[in-house]
Design an enzyme around this catalytic site. Sequence first.
Site, mmCIF file in Angstrom:
data_model
loop_
_atom_site.group_PDB
_atom_site.id
_atom_site.type_symbol
_atom_site.label_atom_id
_atom_site.label_comp_id
_atom_site.label_asym_id
_atom_site.label_seq_id
_atom_site.Cartn_x
_atom_site.Cartn_y
_atom_site.Cartn_z
ATOM 1 N N GLY A 140 15.493 -62.135 27.770
ATOM 2 C CA GLY A 140 16.894 -62.511 27.575
ATOM 3 C C GLY A 140 17.819 -61.331 27.668
ATOM 4 O O GLY A 140 17.437 -60.260 28.165
ATOM 5 N N ASN A 141 19.042 -61.507 27.239
ATOM 6 C CA ASN A 141 20.018 -60.413 27.258
ATOM 7 C C ASN A 141 20.949 -60.544 26.063
ATOM 8 O O ASN A 141 20.876 -61.517 25.315
ATOM 9 C CB ASN A 141 20.781 -60.400 28.583
ATOM 10 C CG ASN A 141 21.573 -61.665 28.781
ATOM 11 O OD1 ASN A 141 22.563 -61.903 28.106
ATOM 12 N ND2 ASN A 141 21.118 -62.514 29.695
ATOM 13 N N ARG A 142 21.821 -59.562 25.891
ATOM 14 C CA ARG A 142 22.598 -59.469 24.655
ATOM 15 C C ARG A 142 23.899 -60.259 24.660
ATOM 16 O O ARG A 142 24.664 -60.195 23.705
ATOM 17 C CB ARG A 142 22.916 -57.997 24.366
ATOM 18 C CG ARG A 142 21.743 -57.238 23.778
ATOM 19 C CD ARG A 142 22.092 -55.769 23.645
ATOM 20 N NE ARG A 142 23.408 -55.556 23.062
ATOM 21 C CZ ARG A 142 24.173 -54.509 23.292
ATOM 22 N NH1 ARG A 142 23.758 -53.564 24.110
ATOM 23 N NH2 ARG A 142 25.359 -54.385 22.718
#
Length: 387
Positions: free
Chosen positions: A196-198
């Site tokens: 995923g990512n932030r």
Amino acid sequence: MARILLGVTGGIAAYKACTLVRLLVRAGHDVYPVLTASAERFVSAETFFALARKQRAGDPYPHLAQADLLVVAPLTANTLAHIALGLADDLLTEAALAHSGPVLVAPAMNVRMWEHQATRDHVATLRARGVELVGPVEGELAEGEVGLGRMAEPEAIAARIEEILTRGPDGPLLGRRVVVSAGGTREPLDAVRFVGNRSSGRMGAAIAEEARRRGAEVTLLAANLAVPAPRGVVVVETPTAADVEREALARADADVIVMTAAVADYRPAARSSAKRPKDARSWQVELEPTADVLAALGAKRHPGQVLVGFAADGLDPGLERAREKRLSKGADLVVFNDVTRDDIGFDSDENEVVLLSEEGERTVEKAPKHEIAAAVLDEVERLLDAR
Ligand code: CTP
């Protein structure tokens, strides 16, 4: 003065709906109560009609047909499921199915019922349909348990009703269909792990909220939002890049599409449906490219549409790459932000962006995300007007 159809279903909170009727009548509204049979086990319908200063009509249908707003408070898990499924087996669920205006519901149930997947699915269905929820709130429940499931207080429900009734969809984007993607996708590795990512979704949520405030009909493609979705927008959950691709392309004919979501560029090539057990060996993961949704939308873009992309990068050579992205992906506007700065962007409430369009480039100085959202939509309106 609005005509409000007030559905009351069978829960201990039904007695609080009496206070709600009183508040609404005091505010000058015309309230028509509809109680389910199980609500009448808690409070008599006559009490509600007396508080609403109404006679119980032999034929309630004229009242049902004229309502400006349908409110159901309290809403039990059972009636919630009925409304989500479109089942119409009593006066209230028939009215809910026949009503085409705004709907506000105040769920009240046991915490375990509220958290059950079945209820969650029904709530997601209702939200996606534009139904608004108030509560439930934390507190003591009927069975002496404590948890999330209490009906919101009548004052809070009345306040939401006023907000819905006064929300004039008469802004500059009235009649425009706006699709906003927000958040960050999660690409599953196995049953519990993901890549995923932030991205929190704050920027996209702010744009959706501002577009709604300006009168647009807004659909928010929500990829794992860390913030609540704004009121009054249709939320479609799109946890993965494939979900964003499918749902965005299904709405490719919208007037405005704003791709704020951090869509994964790569996803695990193989995904296990079970949880991969730990062992001493290393785990090689192969990542395969995903489709570029913005570019796909750019290829299908219709002449009247305004397509907006975001470019998250370092300042140098990010700005130059953002210029290239605008052209290669076929976007009208690219909003560049420098993700290497930790005072703005991903997890922050503020942002500083450069707006890049065919006509030139403009920096919007560091400001709260709702102000950045307003600047982006000003530019979108300008581009729409120029069409
Ligand atoms: N985007 C998309 N589909 C993808 C990846 C990105 O629609 N698979 C969109 C984003 O929503 C954003 C824009 O493309 O509006 C640019 O995203 P960004 O991550 O900055 O650029 P990338 O094209 O992914 O290129 P890079 O990661 O190399 O900077």
